[in-house]
Design a protein around this motif. Sequence first.
Motif, PDB file in Angstrom:
ATOM      1  N   LYS A   1     -38.779 -23.596  26.429  1.00 52.35           N
ATOM      2  CA  LYS A   1     -37.763 -24.220  26.386  1.00 52.35           C
ATOM      3  C   LYS A   1     -37.737 -25.529  27.560  1.00 52.35           C
ATOM      4  O   LYS A   1     -37.304 -26.585  27.630  1.00 52.35           O
ATOM      5  N   ASP A   2     -38.765 -25.122  28.721  1.00 48.06           N
ATOM      6  CA  ASP A   2     -38.822 -26.051  29.910  1.00 48.06           C
ATOM      7  C   ASP A   2     -40.267 -25.960  30.287  1.00 48.06           C
ATOM      8  O   ASP A   2     -41.078 -24.887  29.894  1.00 48.06           O
ATOM      9  N   ILE A   3     -40.636 -26.877  31.151  1.00 45.14           N
ATOM     10  CA  ILE A   3     -42.256 -27.023  31.438  1.00 45.14           C
ATOM     11  C   ILE A   3     -42.648 -25.937  32.299  1.00 45.14           C
ATOM     12  O   ILE A   3     -43.471 -25.517  32.460  1.00 45.14           O
ATOM     13  N   ASP A   4     -41.520 -25.381  33.232  1.00 42.02           N
ATOM     14  CA  ASP A   4     -42.074 -24.318  34.124  1.00 42.02           C
ATOM     15  C   ASP A   4     -42.321 -23.083  33.130  1.00 42.02           C
ATOM     16  O   ASP A   4     -43.339 -22.398  33.556  1.00 42.02           O
ATOM     17  N   THR A   5     -41.564 -22.768  32.332  1.00 41.57           N
ATOM     18  CA  THR A   5     -41.783 -21.613  31.466  1.00 41.57           C
ATOM     19  C   THR A   5     -43.251 -21.869  30.785  1.00 41.57           C
ATOM     20  O   THR A   5     -44.054 -20.996  30.564  1.00 41.57           O
ATOM     21  N   ALA A   6     -43.384 -23.080  30.202  1.00 46.37           N
ATOM     22  CA  ALA A   6     -44.581 -23.343  29.577  1.00 46.37           C
ATOM     23  C   ALA A   6     -45.844 -23.237  30.448  1.00 46.37           C
ATOM     24  O   ALA A   6     -46.790 -22.694  29.949  1.00 46.37           O
ATOM     25  N   VAL A   7     -45.872 -23.557  31.664  1.00 49.92           N
ATOM     26  CA  VAL A   7     -46.909 -23.517  32.733  1.00 49.92           C
ATOM     27  C   VAL A   7     -46.944 -22.138  32.798  1.00 49.92           C
ATOM     28  O   VAL A   7     -48.367 -21.421  33.016  1.00 49.92           O
ATOM     29  N   GLN A   8     -46.219 -21.086  33.092  1.00 49.29           N
ATOM     30  CA  GLN A   8     -46.399 -19.671  33.232  1.00 49.29           C
ATOM     31  C   GLN A   8     -46.779 -19.135  32.175  1.00 49.29           C
ATOM     32  O   GLN A   8     -47.789 -18.092  32.354  1.00 49.29           O
ATOM     33  N   ASN A   9     -46.527 -19.564  31.130  1.00 49.89           N
ATOM     34  CA  ASN A   9     -46.903 -18.750  29.814  1.00 49.89           C
ATOM     35  C   ASN A   9     -48.324 -19.073  29.656  1.00 49.89           C
ATOM     36  O   ASN A   9     -49.119 -18.222  29.216  1.00 49.89           O
ATOM     37  N   ALA A  10     -48.986 -20.377  29.757  1.00 53.13           N
ATOM     38  CA  ALA A  10     -50.019 -20.625  29.717  1.00 53.13           C
ATOM     39  C   ALA A  10     -51.145 -20.192  30.672  1.00 53.13           C
ATOM     40  O   ALA A  10     -52.183 -19.464  30.233  1.00 53.13           O
ATOM     41  N   LEU A  11     -50.792 -19.980  31.901  1.00 56.47           N
ATOM     42  CA  LEU A  11     -51.606 -19.350  32.815  1.00 56.47           C
ATOM     43  C   LEU A  11     -51.666 -17.889  32.615  1.00 56.47           C
ATOM     44  O   LEU A  11     -52.855 -17.317  33.157  1.00 56.47           O
ATOM     45  N   GLY A  12     -50.856 -17.192  32.089  1.00 55.81           N
ATOM     46  CA  GLY A  12     -51.007 -15.829  31.547  1.00 55.81           C
ATOM     47  C   GLY A  12     -51.642 -15.609  30.219  1.00 55.81           C
ATOM     48  O   GLY A  12     -52.152 -14.303  30.171  1.00 55.81           O
TER      49      GLY A  12
END
Length: 470
Positions: free
Chosen positions: A248-259
Motif C-alpha cells: 500500500k505504501d513505499i515504506d512497506t514495499a521497501v521493508q518487504n523487498a529487503l526481507g
Amino acid sequence: MRFRFAEGLGLSVSLCCLLAAASASAQETLAGALARSYVNTPELNAQRANVRALDELVPQALSGYRPRLTGTADVGRTWQELVTPTRQPGTGFRTGRAHSSDALSPRGFGFQVDQTLFNGFRTENSTRAAESQILGARETLRNTEQNVLLNAATAYMNVLRDTALLNLQRNNVEVLEEQLRQTRDRFKVGEVTRTDVAQSEARLALARSQLSAAEGNLKASIATYRQRVGVEPRRLSPAQPIENLIPKDIDTAVQNALGNHPAIIASLHGVDTQQLQVKVVESELYPTVSLQGTVTKRWDFNVSDSESYGGTVLARLSVPIYEGGQVYSRVRQAKETLGERRIQVDQQRDTVRQAVVASWSGLLSARAQIIASQAQVAASEIALTGVREEAKVGQRTTLDVLNSQQELLIARSNLVIAQRDRVVASYAVLASVGRLSAEVLGLNVTPYSAKIHYDQVRNKWIGITTPDGR
C-alpha cells in the motif's frame, strides 16, 4: 466535411477504443502470454537446468561418507626351464646336460574396500556448503523467473502501445490528407494562399515520416515479444495494472523487498556457502583416519595347481605436518572471499532498495500522467474544434489548425504511453519486492518445483541415468 473528419479523429484515437477495436476477437491475454513465457523461455529453462546440475553437488559431497570398493583381476603365463650338467660318478667329468621345465598360469582376483572414518569434518562441511549453494541457486532461479515475467509483460504492453500509436499516426495521416485536399480547393477559389498549401504539405510529409517510424517501432516490439513469449502476437487484449497485489505504501514495499527479495536471499546463501568453504579448506590441515580391507585369491602363483587366499585389514592415520604453505594460503584466500560475499549482500540490498523506489516512483508518475493526459486530450479536442470553426470565418490560419491537430495527436500519444507505463510499472513494483511469480499472478501453469529433482538425486548411490530418463 471538415467536421466529419474531426469527429472521426476524436472518436477513433482514445486508447480504450483503439485497444478494444484491436482485440474484438482477442485470442491472447497478458496472463496467457506470461504463462507461455514461464514455460517456453530458454533463459528460464536454462536456469532450471543449472539448478538441477547443482543438485548433484550434494550426492558428490555425501560420497565422502560412503565406502569405495575396487576390484582387481589378472591372468598371465610364466615359463621356467632348468638346465643342469650331468657328471660321471667318481670322475667329475661332465657327460651331458639335464633339462627340466615347468609352465604356470598365474591368475587371481581381489577386492579392496576403503572407508574414511575421519577427515577433519570435510565431508560434513562440504555437504552443508553444497546444500547452501543449491538454496542460493533456487533463489537465483526465482529472481530469473521474476525478470522473465517482467520482460514478457513489458513486451506485451509495448506491442499494445505501439499498435495504438501506429493507429494514431495512420489516422493523423488520413486527416492531414483531407486537410490538404480542402486547402488546395480553397486555394483554387482564392480563400487561402500558396503558403497555406505548403504548410499543409509539410505537415503531411512529417506525419508520413512519423507513420513510418511507428511501423518500425511496432515491428521491433513484435520481434521482442516473439523473443520473450515464444510466439507471434495475435490480437492482444487490453491489460490492467496489478496494483491490488503490491504493498500500500513505499515504506512497506521497501521493508518487504529487503526481507523477501530473492537476490538478497541468494547473496545471504552465498555467505553461508563461503563460510563452510573456509572450514572445508581448513580440514585439509587435520588428521585423516581411514580403514582398508582387502581380500585376494590366486592360482598357480608359485607351484602348478596351487591356490592361495589372502586378506588384510588396515587402519591408517595420516597427519599433515607441512605441505609447503599452500593450504594456509588457500584458507586465507577463502576468508577474503568470505569478506567479499558479505559486502555483496550490502550491495544487493542497496540495489533492491533503489529498484523499489524507482519502480514505485514510476508507478506514481504514470498515474499522474494519465490524469494530466486525459485533461490534455479533452482540452485539445475542444481547442481543435474551436480553431476549426474560427478558421472557417477567417479568424484562424491554416497553420493554427495544423498546430492544434498536432497538439491533440501528442496529447493522445502521451495518454497511450502513460497507460502502458502504469501497467508495466505495477509489474515492476511487484518484481522489486520479490513477489512477481506464477503463483502470485495466478497463471494457468504447473509451478516448477526445484525440490522434486533434489529429492530424487540426493541419496542416489549408483546410476548414470537422470531422473527424466536421459
